[in-house]
Motif scaffolding. Structure first.
Motif, mmCIF file in Angstrom:
data_model
loop_
_atom_site.group_PDB
_atom_site.id
_atom_site.type_symbol
_atom_site.label_atom_id
_atom_site.label_comp_id
_atom_site.label_asym_id
_atom_site.label_seq_id
_atom_site.Cartn_x
_atom_site.Cartn_y
_atom_site.Cartn_z
ATOM 1 N N UNK A 218 33.783 51.585 9.791
ATOM 2 C CA UNK A 218 34.479 50.931 8.563
ATOM 3 C C UNK A 218 34.135 49.452 8.308
ATOM 4 N N UNK A 219 33.643 48.881 7.233
ATOM 5 C CA UNK A 219 33.365 47.398 7.146
ATOM 6 C C UNK A 219 33.707 47.036 5.631
ATOM 7 N N UNK A 220 34.567 45.812 5.603
ATOM 8 C CA UNK A 220 35.032 45.610 4.439
ATOM 9 C C UNK A 220 34.645 43.897 4.074
ATOM 10 N N UNK A 221 33.995 43.897 2.820
ATOM 11 C CA UNK A 221 33.667 42.524 2.351
ATOM 12 C C UNK A 221 34.464 42.038 0.985
ATOM 13 N N UNK A 222 34.937 40.631 1.110
ATOM 14 C CA UNK A 222 35.430 40.257 -0.186
ATOM 15 C C UNK A 222 34.501 39.200 -0.765
ATOM 16 N N UNK A 223 34.146 39.682 -1.865
ATOM 17 C CA UNK A 223 32.973 39.385 -2.740
ATOM 18 C C UNK A 223 33.732 38.537 -4.036
ATOM 19 N N UNK A 224 33.334 37.411 -4.222
ATOM 20 C CA UNK A 224 33.682 36.367 -5.222
ATOM 21 C C UNK A 224 32.623 36.734 -6.668
ATOM 22 N N UNK A 225 32.625 37.932 -7.178
ATOM 23 C CA UNK A 225 32.018 38.355 -8.282
ATOM 24 C C UNK A 225 32.615 39.317 -9.102
ATOM 25 N N UNK A 226 32.319 39.424 -10.267
ATOM 26 C CA UNK A 226 32.780 40.231 -11.242
ATOM 27 C C UNK A 226 32.593 41.708 -10.709
ATOM 28 N N UNK A 227 33.631 42.635 -10.640
ATOM 29 C CA UNK A 227 33.593 44.095 -10.335
ATOM 30 C C UNK A 227 32.961 44.716 -10.965
ATOM 31 N N UNK A 228 32.681 44.704 -12.341
ATOM 32 C CA UNK A 228 31.839 45.478 -13.258
ATOM 33 C C UNK A 228 30.441 44.998 -13.217
ATOM 34 N N UNK A 229 30.237 43.999 -12.888
ATOM 35 C CA UNK A 229 28.856 43.446 -12.747
ATOM 36 C C UNK A 229 28.264 43.930 -11.460
ATOM 37 N N UNK A 230 29.104 43.657 -10.322
ATOM 38 C CA UNK A 230 28.678 44.340 -9.231
ATOM 39 C C UNK A 230 28.413 45.915 -9.202
ATOM 40 N N UNK A 231 29.309 46.737 -9.820
ATOM 41 C CA UNK A 231 29.132 48.076 -9.901
ATOM 42 C C UNK A 231 27.907 48.555 -10.645
ATOM 43 N N UNK A 232 27.515 47.669 -12.007
ATOM 44 C CA UNK A 232 26.337 47.907 -12.682
ATOM 45 C C UNK A 232 25.101 47.934 -11.805
ATOM 46 N N UNK A 233 24.934 46.844 -10.908
ATOM 47 C CA UNK A 233 24.270 46.957 -10.050
ATOM 48 C C UNK A 233 24.029 47.844 -8.806
ATOM 49 N N UNK A 234 25.242 48.031 -7.974
ATOM 50 C CA UNK A 234 25.239 48.919 -6.968
ATOM 51 C C UNK A 234 25.131 50.361 -7.313
ATOM 52 N N UNK A 235 25.593 50.702 -8.385
ATOM 53 C CA UNK A 235 25.652 52.248 -8.701
ATOM 54 C C UNK A 235 24.133 52.879 -9.331
ATOM 55 N N UNK A 236 23.375 52.046 -9.569
ATOM 56 C CA UNK A 236 21.987 52.140 -10.041
ATOM 57 C C UNK A 236 21.224 52.817 -9.244
ATOM 58 N N UNK A 237 21.326 53.907 -8.702
ATOM 59 C CA UNK A 237 20.777 54.515 -7.326
ATOM 60 C C UNK A 237 19.255 54.229 -7.278
ATOM 61 N N UNK A 238 18.370 54.276 -8.241
ATOM 62 C CA UNK A 238 17.223 54.152 -8.208
ATOM 63 C C UNK A 238 16.603 52.764 -8.162
#
Length: 199
Positions: free
Chosen positions: A11-31
């Motif tokens: 398990x690893x954990x990172x504290x990122x100083x970014x907007x969660x919705x913007x991060x999810x928009x990038x991260x969740x786009x599998x392709x």
């Protein structure tokens, strides 16, 4: 970070100083992993549905992954690795984004059947991959927030005698420089690969 010899989990954990919705928009786009990382998509099923497969290359290494689960509400994402360039077998990675006051937390939960490496080597490799992914995601979100297109192949070229977009970069001494802070001054920018420089 914990390796359990019976369950084979890390398990690893990172504290990122970014907007969660913007991060999810990038991260969740599998392709579109290439939107925030140096990955080059070379094949796959061209869909973000459960069971979709993506094939990509990083520094000559080929990765094949399948999307097992995706929960937009919980911002959770599960992929399984069908092919890895190192001997860790049956790797499944669950990631989750959690909001916090100044950004979000990116959590990685890695499970695998077995490894042909030592515990330290396995932890080093998988931790390194997660470190890099978290770094690329954070940097891509920062660039988007600054109005910088993260897809340079479709970005509009800069025009002569027009204002350049503002950005912040670190120099060779890790000091941050913001383009706006040099307004009204002549400045020469030189971009190069640090591992290929002769300076």
């Amino acid at each position: 970070n914990q390796l359990n010899n019976f369950m084979n989990t890390l398990n690893y954990e990172y504290h990122l100083k970014i907007d969660i919705d913007a991060a999810w928009n990038l991260w969740s786009n599998f392709q579109e992993i290439d939107r925030f990382s140096p990955a080059k998509i070379t094949g796959g099923t061209n869909t973000d549905e459960i069971g979709a497969v993506r094939i990509y290359e990083i520094d000559g290494s080929v990765f094949v992954e399948r999307l097992e689960n995706k929960e937009d509400i919980n911002k959770k994402f599960v992929i399984s690795s069908l092919n890895l360039p190192f001997p860790v077998h049956g790797l499944s990675t669950e990631t989750k984004l959690i909001p916090e006051k100044d950004g979000c937390i990116l959590q990685f939960f890695l499970n695998f059947n077995k490894t042909d490496l030592t515990d330290d080597a396995t932890n080093h490799i998988l931790n390194g991959i997660c470190d890099v992914q978290a770094k690329y995601l954070e940097e891509a979100c920062i660039r988007l927030d600054q109005g910088i297109n993260i897809l340079p192949e479709i970005a509009k070229p800069l025009e002569i005698n027009k204002l350049a977009p503002n950005f912040t970069l670190k120099d060779q001494n890790s000091n941050e420089h913001n383009l706006n802070s040099y307004q009204g001054k002549w400045i020469l920018l030189a971009f190069y690969y640090s591992d290929e420089t002769f300076a």
